[in-house]
Design a protein around this motif. Structure first.
Motif, PDB file in Angstrom:
ATOM      1  N   VAL A 110      80.421   7.249  43.245  1.00 41.21           N
ATOM      2  CA  VAL A 110      81.125   8.343  43.925  1.00 41.21           C
ATOM      3  C   VAL A 110      80.138   9.279  44.597  1.00 41.21           C
ATOM      4  O   VAL A 110      80.328   9.704  45.745  1.00 41.21           O
ATOM      5  N   ASP A 111      79.053   9.601  43.905  1.00 39.42           N
ATOM      6  CA  ASP A 111      78.058  10.516  44.464  1.00 39.42           C
ATOM      7  C   ASP A 111      77.414   9.929  45.717  1.00 39.42           C
ATOM      8  O   ASP A 111      77.177  10.634  46.699  1.00 39.42           O
ATOM      9  N   TYR A 112      77.134   8.631  45.690  1.00 44.27           N
ATOM     10  CA  TYR A 112      76.509   7.988  46.840  1.00 44.27           C
ATOM     11  C   TYR A 112      77.480   7.935  48.014  1.00 44.27           C
ATOM     12  O   TYR A 112      77.092   8.131  49.168  1.00 44.27           O
ATOM     13  N   GLU A 113      78.742   7.677  47.731  1.00 49.86           N
ATOM     14  CA  GLU A 113      79.773   7.654  48.772  1.00 49.86           C
ATOM     15  C   GLU A 113      79.841   9.005  49.472  1.00 49.86           C
ATOM     16  O   GLU A 113      79.964   9.087  50.699  1.00 49.86           O
ATOM     17  N   LYS A 114      79.748  10.075  48.705  1.00 48.97           N
ATOM     18  CA  LYS A 114      79.855  11.416  49.254  1.00 48.97           C
ATOM     19  C   LYS A 114      78.622  11.834  50.044  1.00 48.97           C
ATOM     20  O   LYS A 114      78.710  12.670  50.945  1.00 48.97           O
ATOM     21  N   SER A 115      77.481  11.254  49.715  1.00 50.35           N
ATOM     22  CA  SER A 115      76.243  11.688  50.363  1.00 50.35           C
ATOM     23  C   SER A 115      75.756  10.689  51.406  1.00 50.35           C
ATOM     24  O   SER A 115      75.852  10.931  52.606  1.00 50.35           O
ATOM     25  N   MET A 116      75.289   9.537  50.967  1.00 52.87           N
ATOM     26  CA  MET A 116      74.654   8.596  51.882  1.00 52.87           C
ATOM     27  C   MET A 116      75.623   7.921  52.847  1.00 52.87           C
ATOM     28  O   MET A 116      75.244   7.534  53.947  1.00 52.87           O
ATOM     29  N   LEU A 117      76.887   7.750  52.458  1.00 47.80           N
ATOM     30  CA  LEU A 117      77.833   7.032  53.310  1.00 47.80           C
ATOM     31  C   LEU A 117      78.794   7.964  54.042  1.00 47.80           C
ATOM     32  O   LEU A 117      79.696   7.514  54.731  1.00 47.80           O
ATOM     33  N   LEU A 123      75.427  14.270  59.435  1.00 48.57           N
ATOM     34  CA  LEU A 123      75.327  15.095  60.636  1.00 48.57           C
ATOM     35  C   LEU A 123      74.971  16.536  60.292  1.00 48.57           C
ATOM     36  O   LEU A 123      74.226  17.197  61.021  1.00 48.57           O
ATOM     37  N   SER A 124      75.488  17.013  59.163  1.00 47.90           N
ATOM     38  CA  SER A 124      75.151  18.362  58.720  1.00 47.90           C
ATOM     39  C   SER A 124      73.670  18.479  58.376  1.00 47.90           C
ATOM     40  O   SER A 124      73.029  19.499  58.656  1.00 47.90           O
ATOM     41  N   ARG A 125      73.119  17.429  57.770  1.00 44.72           N
ATOM     42  CA  ARG A 125      71.694  17.438  57.440  1.00 44.72           C
ATOM     43  C   ARG A 125      70.843  17.459  58.706  1.00 44.72           C
ATOM     44  O   ARG A 125      69.812  18.151  58.774  1.00 44.72           O
ATOM     45  N   ILE A 126      71.268  16.694  59.707  1.00 41.42           N
ATOM     46  CA  ILE A 126      70.542  16.689  60.979  1.00 41.42           C
ATOM     47  C   ILE A 126      70.603  18.065  61.623  1.00 41.42           C
ATOM     48  O   ILE A 126      69.605  18.590  62.123  1.00 41.42           O
ATOM     49  N   GLU A 127      71.791  18.656  61.608  1.00 40.90           N
ATOM     50  CA  GLU A 127      71.954  19.995  62.187  1.00 40.90           C
ATOM     51  C   GLU A 127      71.067  21.007  61.475  1.00 40.90           C
ATOM     52  O   GLU A 127      70.423  21.851  62.111  1.00 40.90           O
ATOM     53  N   GLY A 128      71.026  20.926  60.143  1.00 39.83           N
ATOM     54  CA  GLY A 128      70.176  21.844  59.383  1.00 39.83           C
ATOM     55  C   GLY A 128      68.705  21.656  59.699  1.00 39.83           C
ATOM     56  O   GLY A 128      67.958  22.631  59.868  1.00 39.83           O
TER      57      GLY A 128
END
Length: 249
Positions: A110-117, A123-128
């Motif tokens: 579940v954690d990987y689905e929410k983050s890596m996938l 896109l938020s990480r790129i924006e940051g």
């Protein structure tokens, strides 16, 4: 090579058997194993915690160069995917390994689905990252009449950019796009070949964040220039992901 853990461990519950990503020897001759947990974080597996149930090493490539010259073997699929590696510590890069674990059909937590996938998360990480990077470029390169920066966009069409182009787009070999993307970003920083300073780290971070968006096959890559923008355009699943190096006065 596969292992089975002897006792219940918090991050090793999704599989009965875990693939050894790499193994080798320290300078002290002690053997070590690299194993991915259920969130695909790759780190040392302690031999006291598992039994080796499959000691086949046919699917491994010898890569002593990744272990400072000491004996080391890397799983074939990882070796084929991660051409960027200079040492085995760099294997544990979650954004670069998404496709690897998909190909290996690892169950997704579940954690990987929410983050890596999750594309919105990526896109938020790129924006940051760009908020920080653009401020850095502003401080380093700005003068009274000129400045440069980087922007990232996701678009449904290239019509607007094509209307503004100053020359025909240049196609980029898909197989080389990661190297070309990094060079494109490095150019914005004015990084020289062989540089190891902070800008080099920032460039590689941004390149990795962008590359992590593309889990499946990319359709095309091109460079597209307008008067104010030099754009690195990646076509993926009927959308266009655009890193723009712009200038303004």
């Amino acid at each position: 090579m596969k292992v089975r853990f002897k006792k219940d461990l918090p991050n090793f519950r999704n599989l009965d058997e875990y693939l050894v990503i790499g193994f080798g020897y320290h300078e002290s001759k002690a053997r070590f194993y690299l194993i991915a947990d259920d969130n695909f974080a790759i780190g040392y597996g302690m031999s006291k915690h598992f039994d080796i149930i499959d000691d086949t090493t046919d699917g491994y490539v010898r890569r002593d160069d990744l272990n400072f010259g000491f004996e080391f073997y890397l799983e074939q699929g990882m070796n084929n995917l991660r051409k960027d590696l200079s040492n085995y510590w760099e294997i544990n890069h979650p954004y670069e390994n998404v496709r690897y674990f998909a190909d290996k059909k690892y169950p997704v937590s579940v954690d990987y689905e929410k983050s890596m996938l999750n594309e919105d998360n990526k896109l938020s990480r790129i924006e940051g990252a760009l908020l920080f990077i653009d401020h850095y470029l502003y401080e380093q390169l700005w003068d009274d009449t000129y400045r440069e920066g980087l922007e990232f966009h996701k678009m449904n069409s290239l019509d607007y950019l094509l209307e503004k182009k100053v020359k025909e787009p240049i196609a980029i070999n898909i197989n080389d796009y990661k190297d070309q993307l990094l060079k494109f970003i490095e150019k914005a920083f004015g990084i020289r070949e062989g540089s190891t300073d902070k800008p080099d780290y920032y460039a590689r971070t941004l390149s990795g964040l962008i590359s992590a968006l593309f889990v499946n096959e990319i359709s095309s890559v091109q460079r597209l220039e307008s008067f104010y923008d030099d754009c690195f355009v990646i076509e993926y699943e009927n959308r266009y992901y655009i890193l723009s190096r712009y200038w303004a006065s």
